[in-house]
Structure formats: C-alpha cells, structure tokens
Scaffold this motif. Structure first.
Motif, PDB file in Angstrom:
ATOM      1  N   ILE A 247      84.023  -5.650  10.690  1.00  0.00           N
ATOM      2  CA  ILE A 247      84.191  -5.930   9.247  1.00  0.00           C
ATOM      3  C   ILE A 247      83.844  -4.522   8.605  1.00  0.00           C
ATOM      4  N   ILE A 248      82.822  -3.753   9.200  1.00  0.00           N
ATOM      5  CA  ILE A 248      82.671  -2.347   8.447  1.00  0.00           C
ATOM      6  C   ILE A 248      83.720  -1.551   8.205  1.00  0.00           C
ATOM      7  N   GLU A 249      84.785  -1.439   9.368  1.00  0.00           N
ATOM      8  CA  GLU A 249      85.677  -0.728   9.269  1.00  0.00           C
ATOM      9  C   GLU A 249      86.819  -0.866   8.116  1.00  0.00           C
ATOM     10  N   GLU A 250      86.776  -2.235   7.794  1.00  0.00           N
ATOM     11  CA  GLU A 250      87.626  -2.641   6.915  1.00  0.00           C
ATOM     12  C   GLU A 250      87.123  -2.575   5.075  1.00  0.00           C
ATOM     13  N   LEU A 251      85.729  -1.779   5.245  1.00  0.00           N
ATOM     14  CA  LEU A 251      85.054  -1.912   3.926  1.00  0.00           C
ATOM     15  C   LEU A 251      85.000  -0.540   3.429  1.00  0.00           C
ATOM     16  N   ARG A 252      85.586  -0.242   2.359  1.00  0.00           N
ATOM     17  CA  ARG A 252      85.808   1.175   1.709  1.00  0.00           C
ATOM     18  C   ARG A 252      84.540   1.598   1.151  1.00  0.00           C
ATOM     19  N   TYR A 253      83.607   0.627   0.709  1.00  0.00           N
ATOM     20  CA  TYR A 253      82.336   1.016   0.357  1.00  0.00           C
ATOM     21  C   TYR A 253      80.981   0.831   1.146  1.00  0.00           C
ATOM     22  N   ALA A 254      81.066   0.631   2.409  1.00  0.00           N
ATOM     23  CA  ALA A 254      80.092   0.474   3.190  1.00  0.00           C
ATOM     24  C   ALA A 254      79.618   1.598   3.331  1.00  0.00           C
ATOM     25  N   GLU A 255      79.781   2.809   3.355  1.00  0.00           N
ATOM     26  CA  GLU A 255      79.262   4.192   3.753  1.00  0.00           C
ATOM     27  C   GLU A 255      78.364   4.438   2.621  1.00  0.00           C
ATOM     28  N   GLN A 256      78.655   4.190   1.511  1.00  0.00           N
ATOM     29  CA  GLN A 256      77.839   4.693   0.295  1.00  0.00           C
ATOM     30  C   GLN A 256      76.405   3.961   0.481  1.00  0.00           C
ATOM     31  N   HIS A 257      76.406   2.932   1.341  1.00  0.00           N
ATOM     32  CA  HIS A 257      74.954   2.113   1.154  1.00  0.00           C
ATOM     33  C   HIS A 257      74.536   2.165   2.524  1.00  0.00           C
ATOM     34  N   GLU A 258      75.093   2.890   3.379  1.00  0.00           N
ATOM     35  CA  GLU A 258      74.631   2.928   4.913  1.00  0.00           C
ATOM     36  C   GLU A 258      73.194   3.288   5.230  1.00  0.00           C
ATOM     37  N   LYS A 259      72.815   4.422   4.500  1.00  0.00           N
ATOM     38  CA  LYS A 259      71.423   4.891   4.599  1.00  0.00           C
ATOM     39  C   LYS A 259      70.297   3.758   4.346  1.00  0.00           C
ATOM     40  N   VAL A 260      70.683   3.163   2.997  1.00  0.00           N
ATOM     41  CA  VAL A 260      69.630   2.395   2.492  1.00  0.00           C
ATOM     42  C   VAL A 260      69.614   1.077   3.528  1.00  0.00           C
ATOM     43  N   ALA A 261      70.793   0.579   3.661  1.00  0.00           N
ATOM     44  CA  ALA A 261      70.872  -0.505   4.402  1.00  0.00           C
ATOM     45  C   ALA A 261      70.033  -0.500   5.893  1.00  0.00           C
ATOM     46  N   GLU A 262      70.237   0.744   6.421  1.00  0.00           N
ATOM     47  CA  GLU A 262      69.671   1.069   7.824  1.00  0.00           C
ATOM     48  C   GLU A 262      68.050   1.145   7.362  1.00  0.00           C
ATOM     49  N   PHE A 263      67.712   1.660   6.439  1.00  0.00           N
ATOM     50  CA  PHE A 263      66.328   1.869   6.025  1.00  0.00           C
ATOM     51  C   PHE A 263      65.679   0.416   5.815  1.00  0.00           C
ATOM     52  N   TYR A 264      66.307  -0.598   5.158  1.00  0.00           N
ATOM     53  CA  TYR A 264      65.828  -1.700   4.854  1.00  0.00           C
ATOM     54  C   TYR A 264      65.707  -2.588   6.185  1.00  0.00           C
ATOM     55  N   LEU A 265      66.643  -2.626   7.059  1.00  0.00           N
ATOM     56  CA  LEU A 265      66.594  -3.423   8.431  1.00  0.00           C
ATOM     57  C   LEU A 265      65.341  -2.746   9.251  1.00  0.00           C
ATOM     58  N   GLN A 266      65.235  -1.153   9.317  1.00  0.00           N
ATOM     59  CA  GLN A 266      64.516  -0.891  10.065  1.00  0.00           C
ATOM     60  C   GLN A 266      62.878  -1.115   9.404  1.00  0.00           C
ATOM     61  N   THR A 267      62.763  -1.050   8.179  1.00  0.00           N
ATOM     62  CA  THR A 267      61.556  -1.421   7.481  1.00  0.00           C
ATOM     63  C   THR A 267      61.044  -3.004   7.924  1.00  0.00           C
ATOM     64  N   ILE A 268      62.084  -4.000   7.713  1.00  0.00           N
ATOM     65  CA  ILE A 268      61.651  -5.161   7.914  1.00  0.00           C
ATOM     66  C   ILE A 268      61.191  -5.714   9.503  1.00  0.00           C
ATOM     67  N   MET A 269      61.721  -4.590  10.261  1.00  0.00           N
ATOM     68  CA  MET A 269      61.482  -4.851  11.536  1.00  0.00           C
ATOM     69  C   MET A 269      60.107  -4.395  12.101  1.00  0.00           C
ATOM     70  N   VAL A 270      59.677  -3.207  11.234  1.00  0.00           N
ATOM     71  CA  VAL A 270      58.294  -2.474  11.620  1.00  0.00           C
ATOM     72  C   VAL A 270      57.323  -2.620  10.569  1.00  0.00           C
ATOM     73  N   ARG A 271      57.557  -3.370   9.484  1.00  0.00           N
ATOM     74  CA  ARG A 271      56.752  -3.201   8.277  1.00  0.00           C
ATOM     75  C   ARG A 271      55.320  -3.566   8.655  1.00  0.00           C
ATOM     76  N   ASP A 272      54.985  -4.608   9.365  1.00  0.00           N
ATOM     77  CA  ASP A 272      53.602  -4.894   9.854  1.00  0.00           C
ATOM     78  C   ASP A 272      52.813  -3.770  10.749  1.00  0.00           C
ATOM     79  N   ARG A 273      53.698  -2.992  11.380  1.00  0.00           N
ATOM     80  CA  ARG A 273      53.064  -2.260  12.544  1.00  0.00           C
ATOM     81  C   ARG A 273      52.944  -0.944  11.985  1.00  0.00           C
ATOM     82  N   ASN A 274      53.668  -0.384  11.136  1.00  0.00           N
ATOM     83  CA  ASN A 274      53.919   0.970  10.674  1.00  0.00           C
ATOM     84  C   ASN A 274      54.091   0.946   8.992  1.00  0.00           C
TER      85      ASN A 274
END
Length: 389
Positions: A247-274
């Motif tokens: 689906i990402i390949e079909e989204l014109r505006y996915a790239e503009q939020h790529e970094k913050v989306a990756e940050f959010y996901l990584q944060t949710i995964m490690v928030r308690d440990r780091n």
C-alpha cells in the motif's frame, strides 16, 4: 492480531443526532445550565447541590448525571477528605418518592431508560440491524460509549457490518476511519492468503465488505489524511512496512511522514527499556506538533495538550508526544455525559484537565516507572508529585 492492534485505535464516540428517545428530563434548560456550571469547576459544592435539587424532584437525566458524578474521579478531586456518606450529604435528599439505594443518592429504574437497556444488550446481538438500532438509541440519548469492543468480539462478519456502518455514520472521525482502515487491510491480507481461513470464509468476508476489503478509495482517503497530517493516519502508516508494504507504494504522501512514523513505532517497542532514546530526537517535536493539530479534531487529546501548555512552557510539543506514548490521552475518556454534556465540551473543560492531573498524581503516588524513569517530561512529573503532597 486484529484484537490486539485494535486497542491502538480506541474509539470514543461524540454525541450525534439521531431519531430515537432522549433521556427523560435532559431537555430541561435549567438542568443544562446547571450541568455546564458544574463542568466549569468553579464552585463544586454549590454546583453539585444545584444538580441535586433537580434530581431530588425526579428528573431522570439529572438523577443519572448526579449518580455518575458520585462514582467518578471528580469526587476524589473536589472532596478528597469526605467519606461516601458525607459525599451523599452534598446533595438534597430524594423527594420523588422513589425507593432508596445504598450505592447512589438517587434511584433510577433502568426500565424507563431505553438507552441503558441498549448498552447492556449491544455486545450480545448477532445481527447488524439490531446492533444499529441499539447504537442509535444510545447516541440519541447522549451517551458516548467506547464501542471499540464491538470491533474485537470474535464476531468477524458482524464486526465487518459494524465497521461499514461506522465509517458511513461518522465520516469525519479520524479515529474511527483509521480503525476501519486497519480492519480492511487485515481482512484483505486474510483473503489474499486464504490458507488461514476455513473453507468459504474468504468468500463470506468479501461478501460482507461488499467487495474486496481494501479498495482504491481507501488508498485515496488514507493518502488525503496523510497529506493533511492527521495523526491517526500517521500512526497507521507506522505499521504499514511490516503489515501491508504494497500500500505504501500507492501513497503519494507516505514519505513525508516516514521518519516520524518509524520513530513512533520504535518508541512504542522500547519505551520501557530505553526512555533515554527519546532525548534530543527532533521527531519527538514533530510528533507533538501533529498531535497538537489533531486535538482540534480529536478532542480527547485536548486535556493532554492543555496540561502540557500550562506546565511545560516552550516544551509543549515534546510533552504532548511523550504523553501520547505513555497513553495519557486515555485518562479522561470514561466520563459518560448522560445526555447533558457533549464529550467535546468535557474534553475542553477544566474538569477534564483536573481528571488528567489526578491520574498523574495517582501514578506518582504509586511510584509508577513512567513517572520517574524519564519517559514523561520533568515538568509533568514535578507537578504530579506536588499535587499529591
């Protein structure tokens, strides 16, 4: 997977008009004024007594509203030193002739309030027409129930029917739209894999969605939400690389939020440990800015934004982002209005702010890690500790 991930997108319904029965007495202008005064949180004892005066004479909506207040966190905020009997004395004795009750100051016969019966029945129904009738009855009565359970009750085909109804009934609610998008993506994956389903189940899923679960119009709508920086769309974008990368390949505006989306996901995964990993990350501010903008539409975020504005000065965006990571936006979602106060009014009130601060104070008193491990900003932690002293 659907059950666990649907929790990410909790739904709180706004009061919506519908052709159904309101709570008896809710249209009393004197009662509505009294409810708004209580919401303003300026004179808690006087405002509660004024509501009780109306309830004591038999107004059903007032009785339900006062009973709800008596069981909510606001009594602990306004009258922390009083026990239950002393709190019941804050409202007039019942003059309606109704039977007495131990747990609440005013008895309400649930048989006279169709919306109360609907709330009890709605999770047990098996057909969409009955579900819609019960849901509309609750919304028309002014309740704002959390209906996310309707979309994770192991009733897959009915859940699809409910989701289709909700996305049409509440087209501007981005929390609902994101939840339904998630369901559509998940079911699209099931249908494609097919080997995870029982014989005939894929055909049934497609039939209930009225075609393939994920459509071109869903891609377009999600892309438009990303273009506008709607937080729930960005949140969903975070899961696409591992869930539906095509689906990402079909989204014109996915790239503009790529970094913050990756940050959010990584944060949710490690928030308690780091939690230290958040410090100094520009994406934290970007995420906070998106959330602050979203609060204009999704008012359940407003108490968190207000608290951060008052306590954290120039670090408002970072505070809001950290609060969302911890889940502070959910602290004030459980107050039912009983037809007198729209959830948006409550979210924008001093009552909601005080409820959030009380929750933070309780976290500090229990010495919960979130309060002291650096995940929440120090300005919030200090205020919460001081409130409990």
């Amino acid at each position: 997977m659907l059950k666990s991930l649907s929790l990410v997108f909790g739904i709180t319904f706004m009061m919506q008009p519908a052709v159904a029965q309101v709570i008896s007495g809710a249209d009393d202008p004197v009662l509505r004024i009294a409810a708004q005064r209580w919401l303003g949180n300026e004179s808690p004892a006087e405002d509660l007594w004024a509501l009780g005066e109306i309830a004591a004479d038999g107004n059903i909506a007032a009785r339900m509203f006062v009973n709800r207040i008596m069981g909510a966190v606001h009594m602990d905020i306004d009258f922390p030193e009083l026990d239950r009997n002393e709190r019941k004395a804050l409202v007039p004795a019942d003059r309606s002739g109704a039977r007495t009750t131990i747990s609440s100051p005013y008895y309400v016969d649930s048989g006279t309030v169709p919306a109360m019966a609907a709330l009890r029945e709605i999770d047990r129904v098996e057909d969409i027409d009955t579900w819609i009738a019960l849901a509309e009855r609750t919304w028309a009565a002014g309740y704002q129930p959390r209906m996310v359970t309707a979309l994770r009750n192991n009733r897959r085909l009915l859940e699809i029917d409910i989701a289709r109804y909700l996305e049409t009934r509440f087209p501007l609610d981005m929390e609902i739209r994101a939840t339904v998008w998630w369901m559509r993506m998940f079911h699209a994956g099931l249908v494609e894999a097919n080997n995870m389903l029982e014989p005939g189940e894929a055909e049934a899923i497609v039939a209930h969605w009225g075609g393939l679960p994920w459509r071109a119009e869903d891609t377009y709508a999600l892309d438009a939400a990303l273009r506008d920086g709607r937080w729930h769309a960005v949140q969903l974008r975070a899961y696409l690389p591992s869930f539906r990368p095509s689906i990402i390949e079909e989204l014109r505006y996915a790239e503009q939020h790529e970094k913050v989306a990756e940050f959010y996901l990584q944060t949710i995964m490690v928030r308690d440990r780091n939690p230290e990993s958040l410090d100094g990350d520009d994406n934290l501010v970007t995420m906070g800015d998106l959330l602050i903008a979203e609060a204009d539409y999704t008012t359940s975020l407003r108490p968190l934004v207000t608290v951060c504005e008052r306590l954290c000065g120039a670090e408002v965006a970072e505070c809001v982002a950290r609060g969302e990571i911890v889940g502070l936006d959910r602290f004030t979602r459980d107050f039912f209005s009983s037809g007198l106060i729209a959830s948006s009014d409550y979210d924008n009130s001093e009552r909601a702010v005080s409820a959030l601060m009380k929750g933070l104070s309780n976290m500090a008193a229990r010495e919960e890690p979130y309060m002291f491990n650096g995940l929440l900003p120090q300005c919030i932690a200090d205020a919460a500790v001081a409130l409990g002293e």
